[in-house]
Design a protein around this motif. Structure first.
Motif, PDB file in Angstrom:
ATOM      1  N   GLN A 118       0.957  -1.305   0.023  1.00 21.55           N
ATOM      2  CA  GLN A 118      -0.091  -0.058   0.061  1.00 21.55           C
ATOM      3  C   GLN A 118       0.872   1.179  -0.077  1.00 21.55           C
ATOM      4  OE1 GLN A 118      -2.872  -0.491   3.358  1.00 21.55           O
ATOM      5  NE2 GLN A 118      -3.889  -1.902   2.130  1.00 21.55           N
ATOM      6  N   ARG A 119       2.110   1.217   0.588  1.00 24.59           N
ATOM      7  CA  ARG A 119       2.798   2.152   0.638  1.00 24.59           C
ATOM      8  C   ARG A 119       4.159   2.056  -0.596  1.00 24.59           C
ATOM      9  NH1 ARG A 119       4.123   4.347   6.460  1.00 24.59           N
ATOM     10  NH2 ARG A 119       2.092   4.356   7.270  1.00 24.59           N
ATOM     11  N   PRO A 120       4.978   2.900  -1.105  1.00 24.30           N
ATOM     12  CA  PRO A 120       6.037   2.767  -1.871  1.00 24.30           C
ATOM     13  C   PRO A 120       6.981   2.275  -1.278  1.00 24.30           C
ATOM     14  CG  PRO A 120       5.402   5.115  -1.641  1.00 24.30           C
ATOM     15  CD  PRO A 120       4.613   4.428  -0.931  1.00 24.30           C
ATOM     16  N   SER A 121       7.849   1.147  -1.922  1.00 25.43           N
ATOM     17  CA  SER A 121       8.919   0.669  -1.428  1.00 25.43           C
ATOM     18  C   SER A 121       9.894   1.699  -1.191  1.00 25.43           C
ATOM     19  CB  SER A 121       9.299  -0.584  -2.215  1.00 25.43           C
ATOM     20  OG  SER A 121       9.655  -0.123  -3.520  1.00 25.43           O
ATOM     21  N   ALA A 122      11.030   1.195  -0.450  1.00 20.14           N
ATOM     22  CA  ALA A 122      12.325   2.027  -0.329  1.00 20.14           C
ATOM     23  C   ALA A 122      13.458   1.406  -0.528  1.00 20.14           C
ATOM     24  CB  ALA A 122      12.263   2.549   1.207  1.00 20.14           C
TER      25      ALA A 122
END
Length: 176
Positions: free
Chosen positions: A84-88
């Motif tokens: 749901q969130r961008p990867s890092a």
């Protein structure tokens, strides 16, 4: 005073004192992990690492270019399980001091900051006594994730490098 009156007044006094004591406590917005740590994450990797109530998947591998005792550099990729969130992506620099107390600290460097870090390392490595009019010199670069590299004159013809990570009680490695 009757025993029943004491039985009623004593709990009422306790509740009154307890209620006023609770009113003196700061709310959760004033809470910090450590007294000198910043309130917010300074890198995207650090922000994902500190995420609560979510499953975070972390992949990493050691980057071995030059073996330096007490210094470890890992490539890292983090993502939330449900995406749901961008990867890092980025690197983690870990420094370990090996004196009487074992102390280790680490710094995160986001992927988009790696080029700036490499350019800064190249720039500070070229600093010498010709860079200034004075006999002593020092060049410093610090990332937003608190990795610092410092090059300075150590002796008449030699320079030294100090690598450090952390804010409160930083870990340091010194090289000549």
């Amino acid at each position: 005073m009757r025993p029943t009156t004491r039985l009623i007044l004593f709990p009422a006094l306790i509740l009154l004192c307890y209620g006023s004591a609770l009113a003196q406590q700061p709310g959760p917005q004033f809470w910090r992990k450590v007294g000198c740590e910043p309130f917010e994450a300074r890198t995207f990797l650090e922000g994902l690492e500190e995420t609560r109530d979510l499953v975070i998947i972390k992949g990493f591998t050691r980057i071995t270019t030059v073996e330096v005792r007490g210094v470890r550099i890992d490539a890292v990729h983090m993502r939330e399980l449900n995406n749901q969130r961008p990867s890092a992506k980025g690197i983690v620099i870990s420094l370990r001091e090996g004196d009487e107390r074992r102390h280790e600290d680490r710094a995160f460097v986001d992927y988009d900051q790696i080029d700036r870090l490499l350019a800064a390392i190249d720039a500070v490595s070229r600093v010498d006594e010709t860079s200034t009019r004075f006999p002593g010199f020092e060049a410093t670069y610090k990332t937003s994730g608190d990795f610092e590299i410092r090059v300075f004159r150590q002796t008449q013809r030699g320079t030294a490098v100090i690598l450090s990570t952390g804010i409160c009680d930083p870990a340091r490695q010194t090289m000549t």
